[in-house]
Design a protein around this motif. Structure first.
Motif, PDB file in Angstrom:
ATOM      1  N   ILE A  50      96.316  18.406  54.873  1.00  0.00           N
ATOM      2  CA  ILE A  50      96.628  19.232  53.707  1.00  0.00           C
ATOM      3  C   ILE A  50      98.131  19.506  53.745  1.00  0.00           C
ATOM      4  CG2 ILE A  50      96.188  21.447  52.579  1.00  0.00           C
ATOM      5  CD1 ILE A  50      93.761  19.572  52.625  1.00  0.00           C
ATOM      6  N   VAL A  51      98.827  19.150  52.667  1.00  0.00           N
ATOM      7  CA  VAL A  51     100.278  19.300  52.608  1.00  0.00           C
ATOM      8  C   VAL A  51     100.616  20.637  51.955  1.00  0.00           C
ATOM      9  CG1 VAL A  51     102.421  18.341  51.707  1.00  0.00           C
ATOM     10  CG2 VAL A  51     100.581  16.811  52.463  1.00  0.00           C
ATOM     11  N   ILE A  52     101.448  21.412  52.643  1.00  0.00           N
ATOM     12  CA  ILE A  52     101.916  22.689  52.116  1.00  0.00           C
ATOM     13  C   ILE A  52     103.436  22.660  52.132  1.00  0.00           C
ATOM     14  CG2 ILE A  52     102.000  25.177  52.504  1.00  0.00           C
ATOM     15  CD1 ILE A  52      99.276  24.968  53.827  1.00  0.00           C
ATOM     16  N   GLU A  53     104.023  22.955  50.978  1.00  0.00           N
ATOM     17  CA  GLU A  53     105.487  23.014  50.892  1.00  0.00           C
ATOM     18  C   GLU A  53     105.924  24.468  50.862  1.00  0.00           C
ATOM     19  OE1 GLU A  53     106.928  20.728  47.613  1.00  0.00           O
ATOM     20  OE2 GLU A  53     106.559  18.843  48.642  1.00  0.00           O
ATOM     21  N   ALA A  59      94.173  28.166  52.007  1.00  0.00           N
ATOM     22  CA  ALA A  59      93.009  28.138  51.115  1.00  0.00           C
ATOM     23  C   ALA A  59      93.391  27.640  49.721  1.00  0.00           C
ATOM     24  CB  ALA A  59      92.370  29.524  51.036  1.00  0.00           C
ATOM     25  N   ALA A  60      94.536  28.093  49.221  1.00  0.00           N
ATOM     26  CA  ALA A  60      94.998  27.651  47.901  1.00  0.00           C
ATOM     27  C   ALA A  60      95.330  26.156  47.924  1.00  0.00           C
ATOM     28  CB  ALA A  60      96.218  28.459  47.477  1.00  0.00           C
ATOM     29  N   ALA A  61      95.937  25.669  49.002  1.00  0.00           N
ATOM     30  CA  ALA A  61      96.276  24.249  49.106  1.00  0.00           C
ATOM     31  C   ALA A  61      95.016  23.387  49.188  1.00  0.00           C
ATOM     32  CB  ALA A  61      97.163  24.007  50.325  1.00  0.00           C
ATOM     33  N   ILE A  62      94.005  23.860  49.898  1.00  0.00           N
ATOM     34  CA  ILE A  62      92.734  23.122  49.978  1.00  0.00           C
ATOM     35  C   ILE A  62      92.089  23.056  48.603  1.00  0.00           C
ATOM     36  CG2 ILE A  62      90.370  23.223  50.877  1.00  0.00           C
ATOM     37  CD1 ILE A  62      91.549  24.286  53.507  1.00  0.00           C
ATOM     38  N   GLN A  63      92.091  24.180  47.882  1.00  0.00           N
ATOM     39  CA  GLN A  63      91.523  24.209  46.532  1.00  0.00           C
ATOM     40  C   GLN A  63      92.242  23.224  45.616  1.00  0.00           C
ATOM     41  OE1 GLN A  63      88.918  25.969  45.108  1.00  0.00           O
ATOM     42  NE2 GLN A  63      89.351  24.847  43.250  1.00  0.00           N
ATOM     43  N   LYS A  64      93.559  23.170  45.716  1.00  0.00           N
ATOM     44  CA  LYS A  64      94.363  22.316  44.840  1.00  0.00           C
ATOM     45  C   LYS A  64      94.221  20.837  45.197  1.00  0.00           C
ATOM     46  CE  LYS A  64      99.111  21.846  43.183  1.00  0.00           C
ATOM     47  NZ  LYS A  64     100.493  22.318  43.350  1.00  0.00           N
ATOM     48  N   VAL A  69      91.921  19.233  47.528  1.00  0.00           N
ATOM     49  CA  VAL A  69      90.588  18.681  47.770  1.00  0.00           C
ATOM     50  C   VAL A  69      89.610  19.087  46.675  1.00  0.00           C
ATOM     51  CG1 VAL A  69      88.687  18.583  49.448  1.00  0.00           C
ATOM     52  CG2 VAL A  69      91.027  18.716  50.250  1.00  0.00           C
ATOM     53  N   GLY A  70      89.888  20.217  46.029  1.00  0.00           N
ATOM     54  CA  GLY A  70      89.001  20.694  44.976  1.00  0.00           C
ATOM     55  C   GLY A  70      87.828  21.489  45.530  1.00  0.00           C
ATOM     56  N   ALA A  71      87.894  21.873  46.790  1.00  0.00           N
ATOM     57  CA  ALA A  71      86.823  22.643  47.416  1.00  0.00           C
ATOM     58  C   ALA A  71      87.298  24.066  47.670  1.00  0.00           C
ATOM     59  CB  ALA A  71      86.412  22.000  48.729  1.00  0.00           C
ATOM     60  N   SER A  72      86.426  25.009  47.441  1.00  0.00           N
ATOM     61  CA  SER A  72      86.766  26.411  47.640  1.00  0.00           C
ATOM     62  C   SER A  72      86.410  26.840  49.060  1.00  0.00           C
ATOM     63  CB  SER A  72      85.991  27.258  46.626  1.00  0.00           C
ATOM     64  OG  SER A  72      86.114  28.603  46.922  1.00  0.00           O
ATOM     65  N   VAL A  73      87.418  27.292  49.803  1.00  0.00           N
ATOM     66  CA  VAL A  73      87.217  27.809  51.149  1.00  0.00           C
ATOM     67  C   VAL A  73      87.813  29.211  51.178  1.00  0.00           C
ATOM     68  CG1 VAL A  73      87.777  27.504  53.592  1.00  0.00           C
ATOM     69  CG2 VAL A  73      87.341  25.507  52.170  1.00  0.00           C
ATOM     70  N   ASP A  74      87.031  30.171  51.636  1.00  0.00           N
ATOM     71  CA  ASP A  74      87.493  31.552  51.697  1.00  0.00           C
ATOM     72  C   ASP A  74      88.557  31.695  52.792  1.00  0.00           C
ATOM     73  OD1 ASP A  74      87.822  34.254  51.433  1.00  0.00           O
ATOM     74  OD2 ASP A  74      85.789  34.799  52.038  1.00  0.00           O
ATOM     75  N   ARG A  75      89.613  32.423  52.500  1.00  0.00           N
ATOM     76  CA  ARG A  75      90.712  32.583  53.455  1.00  0.00           C
ATOM     77  C   ARG A  75      90.240  33.263  54.733  1.00  0.00           C
ATOM     78  NH1 ARG A  75      92.417  37.572  54.007  1.00  0.00           N
ATOM     79  NH2 ARG A  75      91.980  39.110  52.412  1.00  0.00           N
TER      80      ARG A  75
END
Length: 151
Positions: free
Chosen positions: A77-80, A99-104, A106-112
């Motif tokens: 997961i790439v975070i800038e 969590a926001a990067a995973i949602q963006k 992968v399209g999957a919701s993971v709770d922080r």
């Protein structure tokens, strides 16, 4: 008298259990308060059906969690983030950012709250993050922190 417990009763039984209790206890306390019902064949059949449905639902959730685990572990997961010339971040990468990067991506919701970052992420680089997806399923997500905009 055999009764089927609808709710947990402390020191007696848990919901869904069938137990033999005193007749007066069942008639005067458990049944009027809705804690239990008489253990008839119909009531037992209904509970068995509900437990079967709950077991199928739990199995489906676990399969979905396994599929999500494979998706998350397949690619980083790439975070800038803003960083200085030495690669040190202005601030840090938090579980909410991951969590926001995973949602963006992968399209999957993971709770922080289900993400666990071992050490604070304050440097550009690659880090491992543990993600609890289900009771028995934990994924190790690789996050790749990069400097934003040629800093």
């Amino acid at each position: 008298m055999k009764v089927l417990f609808k709710k947990d009763v402390a020191d007696v039984a848990r919901a869904g259990q069938v137990k033999d209790v005193a007749d007066g206890y069942a008639r005067n306390y458990l049944i009027p308060r809705g804690l239990a019902v008489a253990a008839t064949s119909g009531a037992l059949k209904q509970v068995a059906e509900l437990q079967a449905v709950a077991a199928r639902h739990a199995a489906e959730e676990e399969q979905e969690a396994q599929a999500l685990k494979q998706k998350l572990e397949a690619q980083p997961i790439v975070i800038e983030a803003k960083a200085g010339s030495q690669g040190r971040l202005y601030g840090s990468v938090t579980t909410a950012d991951v969590a926001a990067a995973i949602q963006k991506q992968v399209g999957a919701s993971v709770d922080r709250r289900d993400l666990d970052i071992a050490d604070p992420v304050r440097q550009v680089g690659s880090y491992a993050v543990a993600a609890r997806l289900h009771r028995g399923v934990t994924a190790t997500v690789t996050i790749d922190v990069r400097a934003r905009g040629g800093a």
